[in-house]
Scaffold this active site. Structure first.
Site, short mmCIF file in Angstrom:
data_model
loop_
_atom_site.label_atom_id
_atom_site.label_comp_id
_atom_site.label_asym_id
_atom_site.label_seq_id
_atom_site.Cartn_x
_atom_site.Cartn_y
_atom_site.Cartn_z
N ASP A 285 17.85 4.54 13.48
CA ASP A 285 17.36 5.76 14.09
C ASP A 285 16.71 6.59 12.97
O ASP A 285 16.74 6.23 11.79
CB ASP A 285 18.48 6.53 14.80
CG ASP A 285 17.92 7.45 15.88
OD1 ASP A 285 16.70 7.72 15.86
OD2 ASP A 285 18.69 7.89 16.75
C1 NOJ Z 1 15.83 10.13 17.27
C2 NOJ Z 1 16.50 9.71 18.55
O1 NOJ Z 1 17.91 9.67 18.35
C3 NOJ Z 1 16.06 8.36 19.06
O2 NOJ Z 1 16.62 8.16 20.33
C4 NOJ Z 1 14.57 8.28 19.10
O3 NOJ Z 1 14.18 7.04 19.62
C5 NOJ Z 1 14.04 8.50 17.69
N1 NOJ Z 1 14.43 9.82 17.22
C6 NOJ Z 1 12.53 8.37 17.62
O4 NOJ Z 1 11.90 9.43 18.20
#
Ligand code: NOJ
Length: 737
Positions: A285
Site C-alpha cells: 500500500d
Molecule cells: C491507500 C489505500 O489504502 C489503498 O486502498 C489505495 O489503493 C492506495 N492508497 C492507492 O491509492
C-alpha cells in the site's frame, strides 16, 4: 522473440492500431527469462517501483519528477494517470526512452465504477446479487481499460465489523461467506475471461491482511487477533480471490500481531504463496514500507526495504524505498538476487498476461473511450445496481411507496446533493454528472415536489429550518434526505460517534413534530446509530452512496417502480457502546438472561442491534413454510436437503433473499451462534409460491480448529433458515463418522 523483433513490433504499432499488427511472442517463461537475462539490477529495481502521477492524490507526498523517473527507467508502473491520451503519452516516454522498452503498467483505484459511478461497495453488497456485482466490476473495468488503465486496486475484501472505521464503506460488510463470494465476483468482473482482452483489467485483492480489524475503528491502527479468527474470519475472502484467479495482492498498512503486513512473511510466503499457491504479483500500500519505521519495526527505510523485499513484496507503491536502497542491499548481500528476480518475474508476467509486450498502447484507445465511457448502457447498469443496493429499514402503515399525486416536500441537505452521491474512491467519476434526488423526483411527479434544504450537512446553523417547516406544512408527506458527507467515510475517515452530523437530528425532530408522515432517505457509508429515527420516522430507506444514477434509483424505489430488495450486510448498532456487534458472535458461558443479573449484557442497552445482518423489508410480505430436512443424521461425504416454500402474500411482485445459517453446537473450540452458509434469491409474483432446496454438505460445517486443522467435527448442528439473521426457524441434525 528477440529484442530487434520486439522493437520492430513497437515501432510498427506506433503506426498501426493494435488490431492490425500484433507482435508474436514466445511463451511467457521463455520471454521473461530472455528479458531478465538482459536486465541490469537498476532496471530490475525500476520495475519494482510504482509512483503516482500528479492527476490524483490518494496519499501523502507526491514525486513531481515522475516523468523524468520514467524516462530514466526508474519506474515500472504508474498510478493515478488515466485517459487514453495521457496514458499513451506516459507510455511513450517509457517505450521510446528506456533501453529495454518495457511498457509501464497503469494502475488506479477503480473501486465502484470508473467514470460511470456505481454504488459504493458496501451498498452493492446489500444486493446480495453476484451477477449484478460482477457486471458492475466488468463495466468499471471496460471504462478504465478504454482510458489506458491495466490494473485496479480492487476488490477490497477486508471483513469489517466496526462501523467507526471509515473504510467499512469500501468492502462487502461483516460476513466472511458473503464477502468471499462478492470478492470473487468482482475479480471475475474486472478480469473477465482473459487479461489479454483490451476490455479487462487486472484486479488486486487488498488489503492483505486484517486491515478491517483496526483497534477502536481508528484507521491504520494496530491489529491484534487470534490466529484462529484470522483463518476463519479474515482470510477466506482473500483465498476466494486467489481461487478466482486474482492477478495481484496489496499488503495492508497495519501490523498484525506485532509484524507489519508489509514485511510479514507468514502472510506473504507461508499462507499466500505456499498454502494458497498464489503466483501473481504483490504490491505494497501507499508508502507502507516507509511506515515500518514509525511502526517501530525497522530502524530506518533501508532496513524496511530489506525486510519487505525478503518477505516477498514485489512492488513498492510510492515509497521510493526500493528505488533508493534495493540495489545496494543486493550488492551488499542483504537481499538475495533471487528475491529480486522472482519479484521482477511476477511483475513482467502480469505485463505479459495483459498483452503489453505485444502492444503497449492497446488499452489507450480514444475511439473506444468515446464509445464506452458513460454510455447509456453503463448508466442503466449503474441505475439497476443502485436500485438493488437500497435497503428498506422501516415502513410503518405502508408510508411507502409514494403516489405520484401526493404533494411531497423533499427536505434535507441531501435532497439536492450531488457530490456525496458518488462517495469516496470515486475514481475518475465526475460528481457534476450525478443526478440528485430532487431532479429525479421532479421528473417523476413534475408538479408535486416542493423542496427545502433544511440545514447544511455538518454545521450548527439553524437558519434554514424555519423555511423547511413552512415547506413541509403544505405537503402531504415529507421525504427527509439526511446522512453523512461523502468524505466522512473512506480512508482516514473514522468517527467515534455515529449519529447524524450537524443539526440534522434537530431538523428531523422539528419536521416530525408537524405530524405529517416522514420518510427518511439516508445517505451514508457506514451503519449509523439512529434509534430515534427508527422510533419516530414512518419509513427509512438506507440508500448509502449510490453513484451517478442515485437520484433516479431512489425515486424508482420511493414511487414503487422498483420494490426494494436489499438486505443489510453490516449490523446497525443501537449505540457506539455496542461495537463491535455482528451476527456471528459466540454464546459465552453466561448467555443473556433477563432474570439473571450475572449474565452477559449491558445495564443500559439491549444486546440486540437496531437492525441485524441480513435484514431488509419489501413492499410485499413473504411467508415461510416450516422447513423440512430429508434426514436428521448425515455421514461424512453425504448431503442433506433442506426444503421450504416461500410465498408472496402481498400485492406486489418482489424479491426475497432466503438465508441459511448453521451452528455447530459443541466444537473442539467454541463456535459462533450462527454463520451464513448459503442463500437463495427468489422472485415471486403476488400470491405465488416457490419451493426451494438447500444442500448441506460437510464443507459447510468445516472450520479451522485450534490447531489450524480444517474440517468438520462430528456432533450436533442447528440449521436455520429465515429472512434475516435474527428471524430464523431451526432444525437439529447430526454429523456422524
Ligand atoms: C491507500 C489505500 O489504502 C489503498 O486502498 C489505495 O489503493 C492506495 N492508497 C492507492 O491509492
Amino acid at each position: 522473440m528477440n529484442r530487434i523483433q520486439y522493437t520492430l513490433g513497437c515501432t510498427l504499432l506506433l503506426m498501426w492500431s493494435w488490431g492490425n499488427v500484433m507482435a508474436q511472442l514466445p511463451s511467457k517463461d521463455q520471454f521473461i527469462n530472455d528479458l531478465l537475462a538482459k536486465m541490469t539490477l537498476e532496471e530490475k529495481v525500476g520495475q519494482m517501483s510504482l509512483f503516482t502521477s500528479d492527476w490524483d492524490v490518494t496519499g501523502p507526498s507526491l514525486r513531481p519528477q515522475y516523468k523524468e523517473d520514467i524516462k530514466a527507467g526508474k519506474v515500472g508502473a504508474v498510478f493515478n494517470a488515466y485517459t487514453a491520451k495521457y496514458t499513451r503519452e506516459l507510455q511513450q516516454i517509457a517505450v521510446e526512452n528506456t533501453r529495454l522498452k518495457i511498457p509501464l503498467l497503469f494502475g488506479y483505484d477503480v473501486i465502484h465504477g470508473h467514470q460511470t459511478i456505481f454504488p459504493i461497495s458496501l451498498a452493492e453488497s446489500c444486493s446480495w446479487d453476484l451477477a449484478e456485482i460482477e457486471n458492475g466490476a466488468r463495466v468499471a473495468g471496460e471504462e478504465a481499460a478504454a482510458q489506458g488503465l491495466h490494473w485496479t486496486f480492487a476488490p477490497m475484501v477486508d471483513i469489517a465489523r466496526d462501523p467507526r472505521w471509515g473504510r467499512i464503506s469500501e468492502g462487502a460488510g461483516e460476513d466472511t461467506y458473503l464477502g468471499s463470494l462478492i470478492g470473487a465476483a468482482r475479480v471475475k468482473g474486472f478480469q473477465g475471461e482473459s487479461l489479454k482482452s483490451p476490455n479487462t483489467i487486472a484486479a488486486c485483492a487488498k488489503h492483505f491482511a486484517a486491515y478491517g480489524a483496526a483497534q477502536a475503528g481508528r484507521d491504520y491502527h494496530t491489529v491484534d487477533m487470534s490466529i484462529q479468527t484470522l483463518y476463519n474470519t479474515y482470510l477466506p475472502p482473500f483465498k476466494a480471490c486467489v481461487d478466482a484467479g486474482v492477478a495481484s495482492f496489496m499488503t495492508s498498512f497495519n501490523e498484525l500481531n506485532g509484524i507489519p503486513a508489509t514485511a510479514n512473511s507468514f502472510l506473504l510466503k507461508d499462507i499466500l504463496r505456499k498454502d494458497w499457491k498464489y503466483n501473481g504479483m504483490v504490491v505494497t500500500d501507499y508508502t507502507s514500507i516507509n511506515e515500518m519505521v514509525a511502526h517501530g519495526f525497522s530502524k530506518d527505510e533501508r532496513q524496511a526495504g530489506m525486510q519487505a523485499a525478503t518477505a516477498g513484496v514485489d512492488m513498492d507503491m510510492q515509497g521510493a524505498v526500493y528505488m533508493n536502497h534495493l540495489k545496494s542491499l543486493v550488492d551488499k548481500g542483504n537481499v538475495p538476487q533471487a528475491a529480486i528476480d522472482q519479484a521482477v518475474r511476477n511483475i513482467l508476467a502480469l505485463k505479459y498476461d495483459l498483452g503489453l509486450f505485444e502492444d503497449p498502447y492497446r488499452y489507450s484507445d480514444e475511439k473506444r473511450e468515446k464509445m464506452i465511457v458513460l454510455s447509456q448502457a453503463n448508466l442503466e447498469a449503474a441505475r439497476r445496481m443502485a436500485r438493488k443496493s437500497i435497503v428498506l429499514l422501516k415502513n410503518k402503515n405502508n408510508a411507502l411507496p409514494l403516489r405520484s399525486n401526493q404533494k411531497v416536500a423533499l427536505i434535507g441537505p441531501f435532497g439536492n446533493e450531488k457530490r456525496s452521491l458518488i462517495g469516496s474512491w470515486s475514481a475518475a467519476g465526475d460528481w457534476t454528472k450525478s443526478i440528485p434526488v430532487l431532479a429525479a423526483m421532479q421528473e417523476k411527479a413534475p408538479n408535486n415536489i416542493l423542496y427545502a434544504k433544511g440545514c447544511n450537512i455538518n454545521d450548527d446553523s439553524l437558519q434554514y429550518i424555519e423555511s423547511a417547516l413552512q415547506t413541509a406544512r403544505s405537503a402531504d408527506v415529507v421525504v427527509l434526505a439526511l446522512g453523512e458527507n461523502w468524505d466522512m467515510t473512506g480512508e482516514a475517515a473514522s468517527r467515534s460517534s455515529l449519529g447524524l452530523p450537524g443539526v440534522q437530528q434537530q431538523l428531523f425532530e422539528q419536521i416530525q413534530a408537524l405530524g405529517k408522515p416522514v420518510v427518511v432517505v439516508l445517505m451514508n457509508g457506514r451503519p449509523l446509530c439512529i434509534p430515534e429515527l427508527d422510533q419516530k420516522a414512518d419509513a427509512i430507506l438506507e440508500t448509502w452512496y449510490l453513484g451517478t444514477m442515485a437520484g433516479p434509483a431512489i425515486t424508482d424505489v420511493l414511487y414503487g417502480d422498483y420494490n426494494p430488495s436489499g438486505r443489510l450486510t453490516t449490523t446497525f448498532p443501537r449505540s457506539e457502546g455496542q461495537i463491535p456487534v455482528h451476527y456471528d458472535m459466540k454464546n459465552t458461558g453466561r448467555p443473556f438472561d433477563a432474570n439473571n443479573k450475572y449474565t452477559s449484557k449491558y445495564l443500559d442497552s439491549p444486546n440486540e442491534p437496531l437492525y441485524p445482518f441480513g435484514y431488509g423489508l419489501s413492499y410485499t410480505d413473504f411467508t415461510y413454510s416450516k422447513p423440512f430436512l430429508n434426514k436428521k443424521k448425515m455421514k461424512r461425504g453425504e448431503k442433506l436437503n433442506l426444503t421450504l416454500t416461500i410465498t408472496n402474500a402481498g400485492k406486489r411482485a418482489g424479491e426475497e433473499t432466503v438465508q441459511l445459517y448453521l451452528r455447530d453446537l459443541v466444537g473442539s473450540s467454541t463456535r459462533p451462534l450462527k454463520q451464513l452458509k448459503a442463500y437463495q434469491k427468489v422472485n415471486l409474483q403476488p400470491g405465488e409460491s416457490k419451493t426451494i432446496t438447500f444442500f448441506i454438505d460437510e464443507s459447510m460445517l468445516s472450520f479451522f480448529n485450534y490447531d489450524l486443522q480444517y474440517g468438520a467435527e462430528t456432533g450436533e448442528f442447528d440449521v436455520m433458515v429465515g429472512p434475516n439473521s435474527s428471524n430464523v426457524q431451526s432444525i437439529r441434525f447430526e454429523l456422524q463418522d
